[in-house]
Write an enzyme that holds these catalytic residues in place. Structure first.
Site, short mmCIF file in Angstrom:
data_model
loop_
_atom_site.label_atom_id
_atom_site.label_comp_id
_atom_site.label_asym_id
_atom_site.label_seq_id
_atom_site.Cartn_x
_atom_site.Cartn_y
_atom_site.Cartn_z
N LYS A 35 0.92 -1.04 0.12
CA LYS A 35 -0.09 0.05 -0.20
C LYS A 35 0.81 1.07 0.09
O LYS A 35 1.47 1.62 1.00
CB LYS A 35 -0.88 0.09 1.44
CG LYS A 35 -1.92 1.30 1.05
CD LYS A 35 -2.35 1.87 2.62
CE LYS A 35 -1.54 3.11 2.46
NZ LYS A 35 -1.67 4.25 1.72
N GLY A 49 7.57 5.59 7.79
CA GLY A 49 6.72 6.61 7.87
C GLY A 49 6.87 7.44 9.29
O GLY A 49 7.84 7.29 9.78
N SER A 50 5.71 7.94 9.86
CA SER A 50 5.79 8.78 10.94
C SER A 50 5.91 7.85 12.05
O SER A 50 5.26 6.63 12.26
CB SER A 50 4.70 9.61 11.07
OG SER A 50 3.30 8.96 10.86
N ASN A 51 6.08 8.33 13.15
CA ASN A 51 6.38 7.51 14.36
C ASN A 51 4.90 7.14 14.91
O ASN A 51 4.77 6.35 15.49
CB ASN A 51 6.88 8.36 15.75
CG ASN A 51 8.42 8.33 15.22
OD1 ASN A 51 9.10 8.70 14.43
ND2 ASN A 51 8.88 7.85 16.23
N VAL A 69 2.02 6.64 13.32
CA VAL A 69 1.60 5.30 12.58
C VAL A 69 2.36 4.30 12.94
O VAL A 69 1.82 3.09 13.12
CB VAL A 69 1.50 6.00 11.07
CG1 VAL A 69 1.02 4.53 10.25
CG2 VAL A 69 0.47 7.06 10.83
N GLY A 70 3.47 4.34 12.65
CA GLY A 70 4.35 3.09 13.28
C GLY A 70 4.22 2.38 14.13
O GLY A 70 4.21 1.26 14.48
N GLU A 103 10.62 1.82 10.22
CA GLU A 103 11.62 2.92 10.00
C GLU A 103 10.92 4.13 10.10
O GLU A 103 9.91 4.51 9.18
CB GLU A 103 12.18 2.74 8.69
CG GLU A 103 13.06 1.64 8.33
CD GLU A 103 14.28 1.47 9.58
OE1 GLU A 103 14.89 2.72 10.07
OE2 GLU A 103 14.77 0.59 9.95
N CYS A 157 13.87 11.52 5.60
CA CYS A 157 13.98 11.39 7.19
C CYS A 157 15.39 11.61 7.63
O CYS A 157 15.66 11.89 8.78
CB CYS A 157 13.70 9.76 7.27
SG CYS A 157 14.58 8.77 6.18
N GLN A 189 1.35 19.24 4.11
CA GLN A 189 2.61 19.46 4.54
C GLN A 189 3.16 20.90 4.79
O GLN A 189 3.84 21.21 5.48
CB GLN A 189 3.45 18.43 3.47
CG GLN A 189 4.85 18.18 4.13
CD GLN A 189 4.90 17.48 5.12
OE1 GLN A 189 3.76 16.66 5.59
NE2 GLN A 189 5.77 17.50 6.22
N GLU A 243 10.25 16.62 14.58
CA GLU A 243 10.39 16.47 13.23
C GLU A 243 9.93 17.28 12.31
O GLU A 243 8.33 17.35 12.47
CB GLU A 243 10.36 14.88 12.68
CG GLU A 243 10.76 14.62 11.31
CD GLU A 243 10.45 13.51 10.80
OE1 GLU A 243 9.32 12.66 11.04
OE2 GLU A 243 11.35 12.98 10.17
P1 NAP Z 1 2.77 8.51 7.52
O1 NAP Z 1 1.64 9.68 7.44
O2 NAP Z 1 3.27 7.67 8.72
O3 NAP Z 1 2.19 7.67 6.52
C1 NAP Z 1 3.20 6.31 5.91
C2 NAP Z 1 2.40 5.47 5.36
O4 NAP Z 1 1.60 4.85 6.51
C3 NAP Z 1 1.17 5.82 4.23
O5 NAP Z 1 1.00 5.18 3.28
C4 NAP Z 1 0.06 5.92 4.96
O6 NAP Z 1 -1.15 6.14 4.21
C5 NAP Z 1 0.07 4.87 6.08
N1 NAP Z 1 -0.88 4.79 7.23
C6 NAP Z 1 -1.35 5.91 7.68
N2 NAP Z 1 -2.26 5.53 8.68
C7 NAP Z 1 -2.29 4.21 8.95
C8 NAP Z 1 -2.46 3.10 9.83
N3 NAP Z 1 -3.56 3.58 10.70
N4 NAP Z 1 -2.55 1.78 9.73
C9 NAP Z 1 -1.71 1.75 8.49
N5 NAP Z 1 -0.92 2.45 7.62
C10 NAP Z 1 -1.23 3.85 7.86
O7 NAP Z 1 4.00 9.13 7.17
P2 NAP Z 1 4.27 10.07 5.76
O8 NAP Z 1 3.69 11.48 6.03
O9 NAP Z 1 3.63 9.51 4.55
O10 NAP Z 1 5.78 10.24 5.67
C11 NAP Z 1 6.56 11.04 6.41
C12 NAP Z 1 7.21 10.17 7.72
O11 NAP Z 1 7.94 9.31 7.17
C13 NAP Z 1 8.21 11.12 8.34
O12 NAP Z 1 8.10 11.17 9.78
C14 NAP Z 1 9.62 10.80 8.00
O13 NAP Z 1 10.52 10.67 9.01
C15 NAP Z 1 9.19 9.20 7.70
N6 NAP Z 1 10.31 8.37 6.88
C16 NAP Z 1 11.11 7.66 7.61
C17 NAP Z 1 12.18 7.13 6.82
C18 NAP Z 1 13.29 6.14 7.31
O14 NAP Z 1 13.59 5.40 6.47
N7 NAP Z 1 13.48 6.34 8.69
C19 NAP Z 1 12.37 7.37 5.36
C20 NAP Z 1 11.47 8.21 4.74
C21 NAP Z 1 10.18 8.85 5.52
P3 NAP Z 1 -1.84 7.36 3.54
O15 NAP Z 1 -1.71 7.26 2.24
O16 NAP Z 1 -3.13 7.45 4.35
O17 NAP Z 1 -0.99 8.71 4.17
#
Ligand code: NAP
Ligand code: MG
Length: 487
Positions: free
Chosen positions: A180, A233-235, A237-238, A255, A289, A336, A390
């Site tokens: 997804k 993704g974000s903390n 959601v993670g 991650e 990130c 954003q 962040e």
């Molecule tokens: P996000 O909001 O956490 O979303 C990540 C993914 O999770 C999206 O596909 C999102 O779907 C999905 N999601 C949202 N709610 C969910 C739930 N309840 N259950 C399962 N999946 C769900 O993050 P983002 O805004 O896309 O990305 C930015 C974040 O990613 C930042 O915090 C960044 O630091 C982090 N990041 C980390 C790394 C690393 O490797 N450490 C690399 C890149 C980015 P939707 O399509 O609905 O949004």
């Protein structure tokens, strides 16, 4: 190609075909540099499409794992060649979908090609060890076996690299996949799947279901037939995904965010440090990130470093990333942009001062997009929100310290531990930094944002669930070890 480009709706890819969701609901994908530019629509799928995708992945798994690694690798090599042939098209889609400059998008897509080739080669590398048994008549060895069906949930900031650095190792080790992608960049992911379709993966081996995190992401997290989940993704959601996976005994890998510091020591090459700070902080509009978000500078060079940094920051050209003269694109979405602006506002309210930038860009060139100026704060104390959370935008905080020990203490005083760098010519300072910095990526005289596909990647503290991705480390997550005893 089965994608209906006339309607510009990109379908799910399930069991080897492009299929419509039963929801009938779609969402438009908007260019953040120009909201009038609609790239197409993606489907807001239901739980039942996740069920179908997981069923097809489960069905395909036993035949896929029985192929030799070399046979699986051959298909990955083919996918790499096809992606390479379509590099400009995929990169252009990425730039339109999330705003990253075309130059960066091409670099990322080339990275995706390289990752596919790296893991294709992995099909011929070792999967176990022989361990001497205490029984001299026995042979004891280990073998790595696939988890089964792997669920992949990805963010929008690296729409090609992250899906590929998760799917490629999952596939080469014999797993089948349901992804997804982030809604924000689901069309770019569909482009990857067009390449996968042409590469000829057997039906059901790779599946993509688009839709919201709260429906499709949650259904993947909770699905009893998904054996492992890899998330970036974000903390917030993670954590939810980790808890969901743990509750039903699935393997998971998270991650997450960063608050990455750069330390500039008194003996640093300041021009190098300035250039690395600028690219680390502002490329991809700060939406990495591993982006630099705090710059911790020794007092004796603070003023001169600041002056050089401001001069170069003022020269940054912002605009539509498809324009080759533009160095920094827009924020990836209106959401954003609002988040970034609210952090800037918070920084001001809490008493930090804006040295440069700090506002949304307006005027004819910018009015249709989500543009913010590269922003530098000073007089930032460590208890401020902008020093701790962040931001995920082109915003950095300058902090002045008396000596390296203070710099290290500050650098470590956040909940994250993804990436960190130091600029110094002093070997003792380098060694102290290597030893004491709590970060998964520790970089000397090099920017905080930078990853090599053949090396382990991941964070300490709250930046990850403590596993590592990429390189050989990926094997740890995408396989289970069997210990085999033969007599
Ligand atoms: P996000 O909001 O956490 O979303 C990540 C993914 O999770 C999206 O596909 C999102 O779907 C999905 N999601 C949202 N709610 C969910 C739930 N309840 N259950 C399962 N999946 C769900 O993050 P983002 O805004 O896309 O990305 C930015 C974040 O990613 C930042 O915090 C960044 O630091 C982090 N990041 C980390 C790394 C690393 O490797 N450490 C690399 C890149 C980015 P939707 O399509 O609905 O949004
Ligand atoms: Mg968009």
């Amino acid at each position: 190609m089965t994608v209906d480009t006339k309607k510009e709706t990109y379908l799910n890819f399930v069991n080897g075909s492009w299929v419509e969701s039963s929801s009938g609901e779609v969402k438009e994908s908007v260019n953040p540099a120009n909201r009038d530019d609609i790239i197409g629509s993606v489907q807001m799928s239901n739980v039942q499409e996740v069920d179908q995708a997981v069923a097809s992945a489960k069905k395909a798994q036993s035949a896929w794992r029985k192929l030799s690694g070399n046979e699986r690798g051959t298909i990955l090599y083919k996918a790499a060649d096809i992606l390479e042939r379509n590099l400009e098209d995929v990169a252009k889609c990425m730039t339109r979908e999330m705003g990253k400059t075309f130059r960066e998008a091409k670099g990322e897509t080339a990275r995706g090609v390289a990752i596919l080739r790296y893991y294709a080669g992995e099909g011929l590398r070792k999967t176990g060890d022989v361990i001497p048994s205490t029984d001299r008549k026995a042979l004891m060895f280990t073998n790595r076996v696939p988890l089964g069906v792997v669920g992949v949930i990805t963010p929008w900031n690296f729409p090609v690299a992250i899906p590929i650095w998760k799917m490629a190792p999952a596939l080469i080790y014999g797993n089948t996949v349901v992804i997804k992608p982030a809604l924000e960049t689901a069309i770019t992911c569909a482009k990857i799947f067009e390449c996968f379709e042409e590469a000829g993966f057997p039906d059901g081996v790779v599946n993509m279901v688009t839709g919201s995190g709260s429906v499709v992401g949650k259904a993947i997290t909770d699905h009893p037939n998904i054996n492992g989940i890899t998330f970036t993704g974000s903390n917030g959601v993670g954590k939810t995904i980790g808890q969901g996976a743990l509750a039903r005994g699935a393997k998971y890998q998270l991650e997450m965010g960063g608050k990455n510091p750069v330390i500039v020591a008194a003996d640093a090459d300041l021009d190098l440090a300035v250039d690395a700070t600028i690219s680390g902080a502002f490329l991809s509009t700060g939406q990495k990130c591993t982006a630099t978000s705090r710059v911790i500078i020794e007092d004796s060079v603070y003023d001169i470093f600041k002056e050089k940094l401001l001069a170069k920051t003022k020269n940054i050209t912002v605009g539509d990333g498809l324009n080759e003269e533009v160095w920094m694109g827009p924020c990836a979405s209106e959401n954003q942009l609002q988040t970034v602006l609210s952090y800037i506002e918070k920084g001001r309210q809490e008493g930090a001062s804006v040295l440069v930038g700090g506002t949304q860009l307006t005027g004819e060139k910018f009015e249709k997009g989500f543009f913010v100026e590269p922003t530098i704060f000073e007089n930032v104390t460590n208890d401020m929100t902008i020093a701790q959370e962040e931001i995920f935008g082109p915003v950095i905080a300058l902090m002045k310290v008396d000596h390296l020990e203070e710099a290290l203490a500050l650098a470590n005083d956040v909940k994250f531990g993804l990436s960190a760098s130091i600029f110094t010519s002093n070997i003792q300072k380098m060694l102290s930094f290597i030893e004491e910095m709590d970060a998964g990526l520790v970089r000397i005289n090099s920017e905080s944002a930078g990853v090599e596909l053949q090396a382990p990647f991941g964070g300490m503290k709250q930046s990850s669930s403590h596993s590592r991705e990429q390189g050989e480390a990926a094997k740890e997550f995408f396989t289970s070890t069997k210990t085999i005893f033969v007599k």
